[in-house]
Design an enzyme around this catalytic site. Structure first.
Site, PDB file in Angstrom:
ATOM      1  N   ASP A  29     -17.207 -21.443  27.336  1.00 56.39           N
ATOM      2  CA  ASP A  29     -17.838 -20.251  26.905  1.00 56.39           C
ATOM      3  C   ASP A  29     -18.608 -18.746  27.356  1.00 56.39           C
ATOM      4  OD1 ASP A  29     -17.580 -19.136  23.430  1.00 56.39           O
ATOM      5  OD2 ASP A  29     -19.042 -17.961  24.772  1.00 56.39           O
ATOM      6  N   GLY A  90     -17.160 -16.070  11.071  1.00 57.31           N
ATOM      7  CA  GLY A  90     -17.267 -15.555  12.774  1.00 57.31           C
ATOM      8  C   GLY A  90     -16.642 -15.640  13.602  1.00 57.31           C
ATOM      9  N   SER A  92     -13.486 -14.898  16.280  1.00 59.91           N
ATOM     10  CA  SER A  92     -13.505 -12.901  16.517  1.00 59.91           C
ATOM     11  C   SER A  92     -11.687 -13.392  17.786  1.00 59.91           C
ATOM     12  CB  SER A  92     -15.012 -13.177  17.348  1.00 59.91           C
ATOM     13  OG  SER A  92     -14.793 -13.944  18.756  1.00 59.91           O
ATOM     14  N   HIS A  97      -9.599 -22.339  18.562  1.00 63.59           N
ATOM     15  CA  HIS A  97     -10.254 -23.055  19.702  1.00 63.59           C
ATOM     16  C   HIS A  97     -11.877 -23.893  18.819  1.00 63.59           C
ATOM     17  CE1 HIS A  97     -11.612 -19.356  18.722  1.00 63.59           C
ATOM     18  NE2 HIS A  97     -12.950 -19.441  18.692  1.00 63.59           N
TER      19      HIS A  97
HETATM   20  P1  5GP Z   1     -15.043 -17.255  17.969  1.00 64.09           P
HETATM   21  O1  5GP Z   1     -16.084 -16.509  17.743  1.00 64.09           O
HETATM   22  O2  5GP Z   1     -13.874 -16.857  17.186  1.00 64.09           O
HETATM   23  O3  5GP Z   1     -15.465 -18.742  17.121  1.00 64.09           O
HETATM   24  O4  5GP Z   1     -14.743 -18.079  18.874  1.00 64.09           O
HETATM   25  C1  5GP Z   1     -14.949 -17.172  20.005  1.00 64.09           C
HETATM   26  C2  5GP Z   1     -15.683 -17.517  21.240  1.00 64.09           C
HETATM   27  O5  5GP Z   1     -14.930 -17.037  22.360  1.00 64.09           O
HETATM   28  C3  5GP Z   1     -16.827 -16.553  21.501  1.00 64.09           C
HETATM   29  O6  5GP Z   1     -18.398 -17.907  21.666  1.00 64.09           O
HETATM   30  C4  5GP Z   1     -17.175 -15.839  22.602  1.00 64.09           C
HETATM   31  O7  5GP Z   1     -18.200 -15.894  23.200  1.00 64.09           O
HETATM   32  C5  5GP Z   1     -15.515 -16.400  23.397  1.00 64.09           C
HETATM   33  N1  5GP Z   1     -15.154 -15.714  24.408  1.00 64.09           N
HETATM   34  C6  5GP Z   1     -15.085 -13.972  24.012  1.00 64.09           C
HETATM   35  N2  5GP Z   1     -14.008 -13.706  25.052  1.00 64.09           N
HETATM   36  C7  5GP Z   1     -13.590 -14.657  26.134  1.00 64.09           C
HETATM   37  C8  5GP Z   1     -13.731 -14.611  26.874  1.00 64.09           C
HETATM   38  O8  5GP Z   1     -13.030 -13.741  28.317  1.00 64.09           O
HETATM   39  N3  5GP Z   1     -13.940 -15.586  27.817  1.00 64.09           N
HETATM   40  C9  5GP Z   1     -14.049 -17.207  28.118  1.00 64.09           C
HETATM   41  N4  5GP Z   1     -14.667 -17.346  28.846  1.00 64.09           N
HETATM   42  N5  5GP Z   1     -15.318 -16.795  26.427  1.00 64.09           N
HETATM   43  C10 5GP Z   1     -14.816 -15.770  25.579  1.00 64.09           C
END
Ligand code: 5GP
Ligand code: ZN
Length: 111
Positions: A29, A90, A92, A97
């Site tokens: 992440d 949450g 995003s 994933h």
């Molecule tokens: P969500 O909030 O959708 O459950 O998790 C998305 C995750 O993707 C977040 O923890 C965020 O830090 C991670 N993330 C967002 N953009 C990127 C990116 O460009 N590269 C990586 N490796 N992680 C990302």
């Protein structure tokens, strides 16, 4: 396709890839919330885990097996696996994933 994680899977956008299986890819992440914070994603695009489970249930198991493999290889004594589904929870990035978190004491309930 403008999906960020599809671009990571296709290597169009760089990421620190830590493991891979036939069906899934795991990468660090970008904003880690624990010493181990790995995202494990299906190679094929599904917007959330419910869609993935409906269309490709074997891949749901594959994500968890890859999480277990990474946790074991790092000697984690415990770990947390999380799917955020929907913006209110949450989510995003709308490519399914599995978050793998470990390497520190984790509290419950999460925020
Ligand atoms: P969500 O909030 O959708 O459950 O998790 C998305 C995750 O993707 C977040 O923890 C965020 O830090 C991670 N993330 C967002 N953009 C990127 C990116 O460009 N590269 C990586 N490796 N992680 C990302
Ligand atoms: Zn995608």
């Amino acid at each position: 396709m403008s999906c960020l994680f599809c671009k990571i899977v296709s290597l169009e956008i760089p990421a620190e890839i830590v493991a891979e299986s036939e069906l899934s890819v795991a990468f660090n992440d970008i904003s880690p919330q624990a010493p181990t914070h790995v995202l494990i994603v299906p190679k094929k695009h599904f917007p959330n885990v419910a869609e993935l489970a409906n269309n490709n249930p074997a891949t749901v198991a594959d994500l968890f097996l890859l999480a277990e493999e990474i946790a074991k290889s790092r000697g984690l004594v415990g770990y947390r696996t999380v799917f955020n589904t929907g913006a209110e929870a949450g989510q995003s990035v709308f490519h399914a994933h599995l978050h793998l978190l470990g390497g520190r004491s984790l509290h419950w309930p999460p925020g």
